[in-house]
Design a protein around this motif. Structure first.
Motif, PDB file in Angstrom:
ATOM      1  N   LEU A  46       0.832  -1.192   0.000  1.00 49.98           N
ATOM      2  CA  LEU A  46       0.000   0.000   0.000  1.00 49.98           C
ATOM      3  C   LEU A  46       0.869   1.246   0.000  1.00 49.98           C
ATOM      4  CD1 LEU A  46      -2.958  -0.577   2.525  1.00 49.98           C
ATOM      5  CD2 LEU A  46      -3.046  -0.542   0.036  1.00 49.98           C
ATOM      6  N   PRO A  47       0.427   2.332  -0.642  1.00 52.27           N
ATOM      7  CA  PRO A  47       1.197   3.577  -0.580  1.00 52.27           C
ATOM      8  C   PRO A  47       1.207   4.152   0.833  1.00 52.27           C
ATOM      9  CG  PRO A  47      -0.887   3.908  -1.720  1.00 52.27           C
ATOM     10  CD  PRO A  47      -0.758   2.447  -1.497  1.00 52.27           C
ATOM     11  N   GLU A  48       2.275   4.858   1.146  1.00 51.98           N
ATOM     12  CA  GLU A  48       2.360   5.547   2.430  1.00 51.98           C
ATOM     13  C   GLU A  48       1.392   6.726   2.443  1.00 51.98           C
ATOM     14  OE1 GLU A  48       4.146   4.559   4.954  1.00 51.98           O
ATOM     15  OE2 GLU A  48       5.404   3.034   3.984  1.00 51.98           O
ATOM     16  N   ALA A  49       0.932   7.090   3.636  1.00 54.72           N
ATOM     17  CA  ALA A  49       0.048   8.250   3.773  1.00 54.72           C
ATOM     18  C   ALA A  49       0.771   9.510   3.311  1.00 54.72           C
ATOM     19  CB  ALA A  49      -0.402   8.397   5.216  1.00 54.72           C
ATOM     20  N   CYS A  50       0.008  10.458   2.820  1.00 54.30           N
ATOM     21  CA  CYS A  50       0.575  11.697   2.304  1.00 54.30           C
ATOM     22  C   CYS A  50       1.074  12.574   3.455  1.00 54.30           C
ATOM     23  CB  CYS A  50      -0.479  12.450   1.507  1.00 54.30           C
ATOM     24  SG  CYS A  50       0.088  13.992   0.796  1.00 54.30           S
ATOM     25  N   PRO A  51       2.321  13.047   3.429  1.00 54.69           N
ATOM     26  CA  PRO A  51       2.807  13.952   4.482  1.00 54.69           C
ATOM     27  C   PRO A  51       1.921  15.201   4.577  1.00 54.69           C
ATOM     28  CG  PRO A  51       4.618  13.189   3.107  1.00 54.69           C
ATOM     29  CD  PRO A  51       3.356  12.759   2.432  1.00 54.69           C
ATOM     30  N   MET A  52       1.586  15.584   5.784  1.00 57.37           N
ATOM     31  CA  MET A  52       0.743  16.754   6.042  1.00 57.37           C
ATOM     32  C   MET A  52      -0.663  16.573   5.494  1.00 57.37           C
ATOM     33  SD  MET A  52       2.878  18.458   7.764  1.00 57.37           S
ATOM     34  CE  MET A  52       1.955  19.985   7.995  1.00 57.37           C
ATOM     35  N   GLY A  53      -1.016  15.358   5.133  1.00 55.90           N
ATOM     36  CA  GLY A  53      -2.345  15.108   4.602  1.00 55.90           C
ATOM     37  C   GLY A  53      -3.144  14.212   5.523  1.00 55.90           C
ATOM     38  N   GLY A  54      -3.737  13.176   4.961  1.00 55.44           N
ATOM     39  CA  GLY A  54      -4.544  12.262   5.750  1.00 55.44           C
ATOM     40  C   GLY A  54      -4.292  10.836   5.313  1.00 55.44           C
ATOM     41  N   PRO A  55      -4.874   9.860   6.000  1.00 52.43           N
ATOM     42  CA  PRO A  55      -4.692   8.461   5.613  1.00 52.43           C
ATOM     43  C   PRO A  55      -5.275   8.186   4.238  1.00 52.43           C
ATOM     44  CG  PRO A  55      -6.440   8.680   7.240  1.00 52.43           C
ATOM     45  CD  PRO A  55      -5.773  10.017   7.149  1.00 52.43           C
ATOM     46  N   GLY A 112      -7.480  -1.506  -9.677  1.00 53.82           N
ATOM     47  CA  GLY A 112      -8.196  -0.661  -8.735  1.00 53.82           C
ATOM     48  C   GLY A 112      -7.441   0.627  -8.475  1.00 53.82           C
ATOM     49  N   TRP A 113      -8.125   1.566  -7.809  1.00 56.44           N
ATOM     50  CA  TRP A 113      -7.549   2.884  -7.518  1.00 56.44           C
ATOM     51  C   TRP A 113      -7.860   3.267  -6.081  1.00 56.44           C
ATOM     52  CZ3 TRP A 113     -10.005   1.544 -11.975  1.00 56.44           C
ATOM     53  CH2 TRP A 113      -9.306   1.707 -13.183  1.00 56.44           C
ATOM     54  N   LEU A 114      -7.026   4.142  -5.524  1.00 56.61           N
ATOM     55  CA  LEU A 114      -7.306   4.750  -4.232  1.00 56.61           C
ATOM     56  C   LEU A 114      -6.760   6.174  -4.228  1.00 56.61           C
ATOM     57  CD1 LEU A 114      -4.456   4.883  -2.434  1.00 56.61           C
ATOM     58  CD2 LEU A 114      -4.952   2.469  -2.122  1.00 56.61           C
ATOM     59  N   GLY A 115      -7.341   7.018  -3.375  1.00 60.22           N
ATOM     60  CA  GLY A 115      -6.930   8.411  -3.267  1.00 60.22           C
ATOM     61  C   GLY A 115      -6.703   8.793  -1.825  1.00 60.22           C
ATOM     62  N   ALA A 116      -6.433  10.087  -1.606  1.00 60.82           N
ATOM     63  CA  ALA A 116      -6.173  10.573  -0.254  1.00 60.82           C
ATOM     64  C   ALA A 116      -6.281  12.091  -0.228  1.00 60.82           C
ATOM     65  CB  ALA A 116      -4.790  10.133   0.234  1.00 60.82           C
ATOM     66  N   CYS A 162      -4.412  15.395   0.430  1.00 58.42           N
ATOM     67  CA  CYS A 162      -2.977  15.603   0.248  1.00 58.42           C
ATOM     68  C   CYS A 162      -2.718  17.004  -0.306  1.00 58.42           C
ATOM     69  CB  CYS A 162      -2.433  14.559  -0.726  1.00 58.42           C
ATOM     70  SG  CYS A 162      -0.640  14.488  -0.869  1.00 58.42           S
ATOM     71  N   ALA A 163      -1.463  17.433  -0.212  1.00 58.04           N
ATOM     72  CA  ALA A 163      -1.065  18.724  -0.768  1.00 58.04           C
ATOM     73  C   ALA A 163      -0.911  18.679  -2.280  1.00 58.04           C
ATOM     74  CB  ALA A 163       0.239  19.188  -0.121  1.00 58.04           C
ATOM     75  N   ARG A 164      -1.133  17.534  -2.872  1.00 53.52           N
ATOM     76  CA  ARG A 164      -1.094  17.352  -4.323  1.00 53.52           C
ATOM     77  C   ARG A 164      -2.181  16.354  -4.695  1.00 53.52           C
ATOM     78  NH1 ARG A 164       1.118  12.284  -4.731  1.00 53.52           N
ATOM     79  NH2 ARG A 164       2.441  11.639  -2.962  1.00 53.52           N
ATOM     80  N   PRO A 165      -2.611  16.323  -5.958  1.00 56.07           N
ATOM     81  CA  PRO A 165      -3.549  15.272  -6.353  1.00 56.07           C
ATOM     82  C   PRO A 165      -2.929  13.900  -6.106  1.00 56.07           C
ATOM     83  CG  PRO A 165      -3.490  16.996  -8.006  1.00 56.07           C
ATOM     84  CD  PRO A 165      -2.383  17.296  -7.038  1.00 56.07           C
ATOM     85  N   PHE A 166      -3.632  13.048  -5.388  1.00 57.69           N
ATOM     86  CA  PHE A 166      -3.098  11.773  -4.904  1.00 57.69           C
ATOM     87  C   PHE A 166      -3.984  10.658  -5.425  1.00 57.69           C
ATOM     88  CE2 PHE A 166      -2.447   8.305  -1.980  1.00 57.69           C
ATOM     89  CZ  PHE A 166      -1.175   8.441  -1.429  1.00 57.69           C
ATOM     90  N   TYR A 222      -5.656  19.117  -1.666  1.00 55.32           N
ATOM     91  CA  TYR A 222      -6.559  18.437  -2.588  1.00 55.32           C
ATOM     92  C   TYR A 222      -7.178  17.246  -1.847  1.00 55.32           C
ATOM     93  CZ  TYR A 222      -4.283  20.985  -6.404  1.00 55.32           C
ATOM     94  OH  TYR A 222      -3.795  21.972  -7.232  1.00 55.32           O
ATOM     95  N   ASN A 223      -8.408  16.917  -2.218  1.00 55.65           N
ATOM     96  CA  ASN A 223      -9.055  15.756  -1.626  1.00 55.65           C
ATOM     97  C   ASN A 223      -9.760  14.979  -2.721  1.00 55.65           C
ATOM     98  OD1 ASN A 223      -9.862  14.011   0.461  1.00 55.65           O
ATOM     99  ND2 ASN A 223     -11.867  14.979   0.570  1.00 55.65           N
ATOM    100  N   LEU A 224      -9.536  13.678  -2.768  1.00 59.08           N
ATOM    101  CA  LEU A 224     -10.143  12.813  -3.772  1.00 59.08           C
ATOM    102  C   LEU A 224     -11.178  11.930  -3.085  1.00 59.08           C
ATOM    103  CD1 LEU A 224      -8.244  10.980  -6.588  1.00 59.08           C
ATOM    104  CD2 LEU A 224      -9.988   9.760  -5.289  1.00 59.08           C
ATOM    105  N   ASP A 225     -12.419  11.938  -3.608  1.00 59.74           N
ATOM    106  CA  ASP A 225     -13.459  11.089  -3.031  1.00 59.74           C
ATOM    107  C   ASP A 225     -14.443  10.660  -4.100  1.00 59.74           C
ATOM    108  OD1 ASP A 225     -15.141  13.256  -3.488  1.00 59.74           O
ATOM    109  OD2 ASP A 225     -15.332  13.808  -1.377  1.00 59.74           O
ATOM    110  N   SER A 226     -15.510   9.984  -3.673  1.00 60.88           N
ATOM    111  CA  SER A 226     -16.588   9.521  -4.561  1.00 60.88           C
ATOM    112  C   SER A 226     -16.050   8.706  -5.731  1.00 60.88           C
ATOM    113  CB  SER A 226     -17.409  10.711  -5.075  1.00 60.88           C
ATOM    114  OG  SER A 226     -17.951  11.444  -4.001  1.00 60.88           O
ATOM    115  N   LEU A 227     -15.040   7.882  -5.452  1.00 56.65           N
ATOM    116  CA  LEU A 227     -14.463   6.988  -6.449  1.00 56.65           C
ATOM    117  C   LEU A 227     -15.426   5.838  -6.692  1.00 56.65           C
ATOM    118  CD1 LEU A 227     -11.876   6.283  -8.111  1.00 56.65           C
ATOM    119  CD2 LEU A 227     -10.983   5.211  -6.043  1.00 56.65           C
TER     120      LEU A 227
END
Length: 413
Positions: free
Chosen positions: A210-219, A231-235, A237-241, A270-275
């Motif tokens: 699994l990718p590491e959590a984004c620094p200064m972001g969220g899980p 499959g895909w996942l987002g987070a 983050c200070a950048r599109p993740f 940035y926040n990615l959701d509703s995938l």
């Protein structure tokens, strides 16, 4: 904040009813290993409908949550577009079951992640996956397995391939703060635990990937799979993740996506959701850009869509900050958007019929628009408003694609 008026009164004793059996031509014969409980225990007060999903114009599933926050939650199912709901019991052999997450596929098939409360702790959950192929009349169950932290998501592509997502809990022991993806290829008989490399700690039963959590972001967020491999996942983050896997979740790599569309300067977060998976090749998600302050939502939102399983992505700027969204097929969807400046107390409903390119204002502003939005076809949809403090929940239905709505009185039988 919008005022929530009373509605959705639920009678809380229920004889289980799964409706008619599934047609043999479209659903395999069930192989039940457990029988459901014959009744659901009584619980005083109204319920809020959560995880609402209409799978066609008439049939839908949801989780009924006591409005006062006390008592057990229940699976419920409707066969008349929300007019009545049947309480669906889980296998009677389960010890203090609690519903962690659900995956509703169609009229007959559903997967439920069940936490066994009497055997779990604040740091680790003892869990099983229960699945039905006949609308909840009978259930298959997996062997028990342990989730580090708390189970928060489940997805099955077919009877064999599935994933359970575990997120940090309040427990203080090693593993409680981990993010873990559990993968099965044999219907839940065996599970492979996949974590970020920093959380493996030499455990031979866990693999890094699994990718590491984004620094200064969220899980990292719950993955969504298009098939057994991709499959895909987002987070947050200070950048599109956005990360992609092509081996069923075993390893992940950054996914190249276009820049946020339209004018504006790069934002601090940035926040990615509703995938969501719309087909084996069509996948969509919403990317937010901006900051959240007080009662305001993230200021800008855009929808990203792939028609070739991630080979390329197209972006469309949304007319408002997205608060809730539902997709019926690769061309049609509805979105609940915030008002000017991201004001969440002013909400309107938008609809698209051309694959996210353009959106029309369907109805708004309306105080009952909530995140629990689900359409069964191009005409019929439901919005479930949860209970807030001493105000009862509501359920609203449209039969004209969202142009007009009527509050309906709903009882769970």
């Amino acid at each position: 904040m919008p005022k929530v008026v009373s509605g959705l009164l639920v009678s809380a004793v229920a004889l289980l009813s799964a409706g008619c059996g599934p047609p043999t031509a479209s659903a395999p014969s069930p192989r039940p290993t457990e029988s459901p409980a014959t009744t659901v225990l009584a619980s005083a007060g109204p319920f809020s409908l959560m995880h609402l999903r209409m799978v066609n114009a008439n049939t839908g599933w949801a989780v009924a949550v006591p409005g006062d926050g006390r008592g057990s939650v229940h699976l419920v199912r409707t066969s008349d577009a929300g007019g009545h709901w049947s309480a669906i019991g889980l296998p009677s052999s389960l010890n203090s079951p609690n519903i962690d997450a659900v995956d509703f596929h169609d009229e007959w098939h559903a997967w439920v992640l069940v936490m066994l409360g009497a055997e779990s702790t604040a740091s680790h959950e003892s869990a099983i996956v229960a699945s039905t192929a006949d609308g909840g009349a009978h259930w298959d169950t997996t062997p028990k397995f342990v989730i580090d932290g708390s189970g928060s998501g489940i997805q099955f592509i077919d009877a064999g391939h599935g994933w359970v997502f575990g997120t940090p809990s309040a427990g203080g022991v090693i593993g409680a703060a981990d993010t873990t993806l559990y993968r099965t290829t044999d219907g839940g008989t065996h599970w492979l635990a996949i974590k970020p490399a920093s959380e493996v700690r030499g455990d031979p039963a866990v693999v890094p990937g699994l990718p590491e959590a984004c620094p200064m972001g969220g899980p990292i967020g719950q993955p969504t799979f298009a098939d057994a491999q991709t499959g895909w996942l987002g987070a947050f983050c200070a950048r599109p993740f956005l990360y992609v896997t092509h081996d069923g979740g075993r390893t992940w790599s950054p996914q190249n996506i276009p820049a946020f569309p339209g004018p504006g300067s790069p934002a601090p977060m940035y926040n990615l959701d509703s995938l969501a998976r719309l087909s084996a090749t069509d996948v969509v998600f919403v990317l937010h850009r901006g900051v959240t302050t007080g009662a305001n939502a993230l200021q800008e939102s855009a929808i990203y869509v792939t028609r070739d399983a991630g080979g390329s992505w197209t972006t469309f700027r949304l007319p408002a900050a997205e608060l809730g969204i539902d997709y019926v097929d690769p061309m049609h969807g509805w979105m609940i958007g915030a008002g000017p400046g991201g004001d969440t107390s002013v909400r309107s409903l938008y609809a698209t019929a051309d694959g996210w390119r353009t959106w029309r204002l369907a109805d708004g502003p309306a105080e009952f628009f909530a995140r629990e939005l689900s359409f069964g076809d191009l005409s019929i949809g439901l919005v479930a408003v949860p209970a807030v403090k001493d105000q009862l929940p509501e359920l609203h239905r449209t039969t004209d694609g969202g142009s007009t709505w009527a509050r309906i009185s709903t009882v769970v039988n």
